[in-house]
Design a protein around this motif. Structure first.
Motif, PDB file in Angstrom:
ATOM      1  N   GLY A  36      28.951  49.671  39.222  1.00 45.89           N
ATOM      2  CA  GLY A  36      29.597  50.862  39.771  1.00 45.89           C
ATOM      3  C   GLY A  36      31.106  50.716  39.827  1.00 45.89           C
ATOM      4  O   GLY A  36      31.839  51.698  39.751  1.00 45.89           O
ATOM      5  N   LEU A  37      31.595  49.493  39.936  1.00 44.85           N
ATOM      6  CA  LEU A  37      33.035  49.250  39.889  1.00 44.85           C
ATOM      7  C   LEU A  37      33.503  49.166  38.442  1.00 44.85           C
ATOM      8  O   LEU A  37      34.415  49.875  38.026  1.00 44.85           O
ATOM      9  N   PHE A  38      32.858  48.309  37.662  1.00 42.40           N
ATOM     10  CA  PHE A  38      33.304  48.073  36.287  1.00 42.40           C
ATOM     11  C   PHE A  38      33.073  49.271  35.382  1.00 42.40           C
ATOM     12  O   PHE A  38      33.723  49.400  34.351  1.00 42.40           O
ATOM     13  N   PRO A  54      47.056  40.991  49.057  1.00 37.96           N
ATOM     14  CA  PRO A  54      46.813  39.675  49.650  1.00 37.96           C
ATOM     15  C   PRO A  54      45.558  39.602  50.521  1.00 37.96           C
ATOM     16  O   PRO A  54      44.968  38.541  50.664  1.00 37.96           O
ATOM     17  N   SER A  55      45.112  40.714  51.089  1.00 39.72           N
ATOM     18  CA  SER A  55      43.943  40.721  51.965  1.00 39.72           C
ATOM     19  C   SER A  55      42.675  40.997  51.160  1.00 39.72           C
ATOM     20  O   SER A  55      42.558  42.041  50.497  1.00 39.72           O
ATOM     21  N   MET A  56      41.728  40.072  51.215  1.00 40.06           N
ATOM     22  CA  MET A  56      40.491  40.250  50.462  1.00 40.06           C
ATOM     23  C   MET A  56      39.658  41.408  51.018  1.00 40.06           C
ATOM     24  O   MET A  56      39.026  42.148  50.260  1.00 40.06           O
ATOM     25  N   HIS A  57      39.692  41.606  52.323  1.00 46.18           N
ATOM     26  CA  HIS A  57      38.978  42.736  52.924  1.00 46.18           C
ATOM     27  C   HIS A  57      39.561  44.053  52.423  1.00 46.18           C
ATOM     28  O   HIS A  57      38.833  44.962  52.023  1.00 46.18           O
ATOM     29  N   GLN A  58      40.888  44.147  52.437  1.00 44.03           N
ATOM     30  CA  GLN A  58      41.547  45.373  51.969  1.00 44.03           C
ATOM     31  C   GLN A  58      41.339  45.562  50.471  1.00 44.03           C
ATOM     32  O   GLN A  58      41.155  46.684  50.002  1.00 44.03           O
ATOM     33  N   LEU A  59      41.373  44.483  49.706  1.00 36.35           N
ATOM     34  CA  LEU A  59      41.141  44.572  48.267  1.00 36.35           C
ATOM     35  C   LEU A  59      39.766  45.160  47.979  1.00 36.35           C
ATOM     36  O   LEU A  59      39.633  46.071  47.154  1.00 36.35           O
ATOM     37  N   ALA A  60      38.737  44.663  48.655  1.00 39.48           N
ATOM     38  CA  ALA A  60      37.389  45.184  48.443  1.00 39.48           C
ATOM     39  C   ALA A  60      37.338  46.674  48.753  1.00 39.48           C
ATOM     40  O   ALA A  60      36.787  47.471  47.979  1.00 39.48           O
ATOM     41  N   SER A  61      37.935  47.078  49.857  1.00 40.92           N
ATOM     42  CA  SER A  61      37.966  48.502  50.227  1.00 40.92           C
ATOM     43  C   SER A  61      38.718  49.328  49.193  1.00 40.92           C
ATOM     44  O   SER A  61      38.273  50.410  48.805  1.00 40.92           O
ATOM     45  N   ASP A  62      39.876  48.824  48.760  1.00 39.80           N
ATOM     46  CA  ASP A  62      40.686  49.549  47.771  1.00 39.80           C
ATOM     47  C   ASP A  62      39.956  49.696  46.438  1.00 39.80           C
ATOM     48  O   ASP A  62      40.039  50.741  45.789  1.00 39.80           O
ATOM     49  N   LEU A  63      39.255  48.653  46.013  1.00 35.93           N
ATOM     50  CA  LEU A  63      38.517  48.724  44.749  1.00 35.93           C
ATOM     51  C   LEU A  63      37.400  49.765  44.823  1.00 35.93           C
ATOM     52  O   LEU A  63      37.225  50.570  43.894  1.00 35.93           O
ATOM     53  N   VAL A  64      36.661  49.782  45.915  1.00 32.06           N
ATOM     54  CA  VAL A  64      35.591  50.780  46.070  1.00 32.06           C
ATOM     55  C   VAL A  64      36.180  52.186  46.099  1.00 32.06           C
ATOM     56  O   VAL A  64      35.675  53.099  45.426  1.00 32.06           O
ATOM     57  N   GLU A  65      37.268  52.356  46.838  1.00 32.59           N
ATOM     58  CA  GLU A  65      37.909  53.675  46.908  1.00 32.59           C
ATOM     59  C   GLU A  65      38.402  54.130  45.530  1.00 32.59           C
ATOM     60  O   GLU A  65      38.202  55.281  45.135  1.00 32.59           O
ATOM     61  N   ASN A  68      35.539  55.220  43.361  1.00 29.01           N
ATOM     62  CA  ASN A  68      35.052  56.536  43.784  1.00 29.01           C
ATOM     63  C   ASN A  68      35.983  57.650  43.321  1.00 29.01           C
ATOM     64  O   ASN A  68      35.527  58.696  42.862  1.00 29.01           O
ATOM     65  N   VAL A  69      37.294  57.415  43.409  1.00 28.65           N
ATOM     66  CA  VAL A  69      38.266  58.409  42.958  1.00 28.65           C
ATOM     67  C   VAL A  69      38.123  58.660  41.457  1.00 28.65           C
ATOM     68  O   VAL A  69      38.282  59.785  40.983  1.00 28.65           O
ATOM     69  N   HIS A  70      37.788  57.617  40.695  1.00 26.44           N
ATOM     70  CA  HIS A  70      37.654  57.743  39.241  1.00 26.44           C
ATOM     71  C   HIS A  70      36.255  58.170  38.796  1.00 26.44           C
ATOM     72  O   HIS A  70      35.902  58.029  37.639  1.00 26.44           O
ATOM     73  N   GLY A  71      35.461  58.659  39.697  1.00 29.04           N
ATOM     74  CA  GLY A  71      34.151  59.185  39.304  1.00 29.04           C
ATOM     75  C   GLY A  71      33.044  58.803  40.260  1.00 29.04           C
ATOM     76  O   GLY A  71      32.228  59.626  40.640  1.00 29.04           O
ATOM     77  N   GLY A  72      32.987  57.540  40.639  1.00 31.26           N
ATOM     78  CA  GLY A  72      31.985  57.070  41.585  1.00 31.26           C
ATOM     79  C   GLY A  72      30.567  57.487  41.254  1.00 31.26           C
ATOM     80  O   GLY A  72      29.818  57.897  42.127  1.00 31.26           O
ATOM     81  N   ARG A  73      30.191  57.374  39.989  1.00 34.16           N
ATOM     82  CA  ARG A  73      28.882  57.858  39.553  1.00 34.16           C
ATOM     83  C   ARG A  73      27.733  56.899  39.861  1.00 34.16           C
ATOM     84  O   ARG A  73      26.583  57.229  39.640  1.00 34.16           O
ATOM     85  N   ASP A  74      28.036  55.704  40.364  1.00 35.61           N
ATOM     86  CA  ASP A  74      26.991  54.715  40.646  1.00 35.61           C
ATOM     87  C   ASP A  74      27.330  54.036  41.971  1.00 35.61           C
ATOM     88  O   ASP A  74      28.451  54.158  42.468  1.00 35.61           O
TER      89      ASP A  74
END
Length: 83
Positions: A36-38, A54-65, A68-74
């Motif tokens: 779903g990310l790749f 630098p924050s792994m928690h924020q990175l994970a959130s940013d990647l998911v967001e 989702n912005v680019h389609g989030g089809r899965d």
């Protein structure tokens, strides 16, 4: 056949995991994610985001967001680990 599940936890009494060896350095980031990310973000976009946050928690959130912005089809699952 890209979307075929070939192995899953709980599908069979035993699961044969894949093992990989990497030489890691302090500061390296390990990113585990579902398709779903790749499927939504290009590799260079993901690399830029990993390098900039630098924050792994924020990175994970940013990647998911971003996915989702680019389609989030899965469904999108992300784990980020900094060595």
């Amino acid at each position: 056949e890209r979307n075929m599940i070939t192995r899953a936890v709980g599908g069979d009494p035993t699961v044969r995991p894949d093992f990989f060896r990497f030489d890691l350095e302090p500061g390296d980031v390990i990113l585990l994610a579902t398709d779903g990310l790749f499927g939504e973000l290009e590799d260079d976009v993901i690399c830029r985001m990993v390098s900039a946050e630098p924050s792994m928690h924020q990175l994970a959130s940013d990647l998911v967001e971003a996915a989702n912005v680019h389609g989030g089809r899965d469904n999108i699952s992300v784990v980020c680990i900094r060595i």
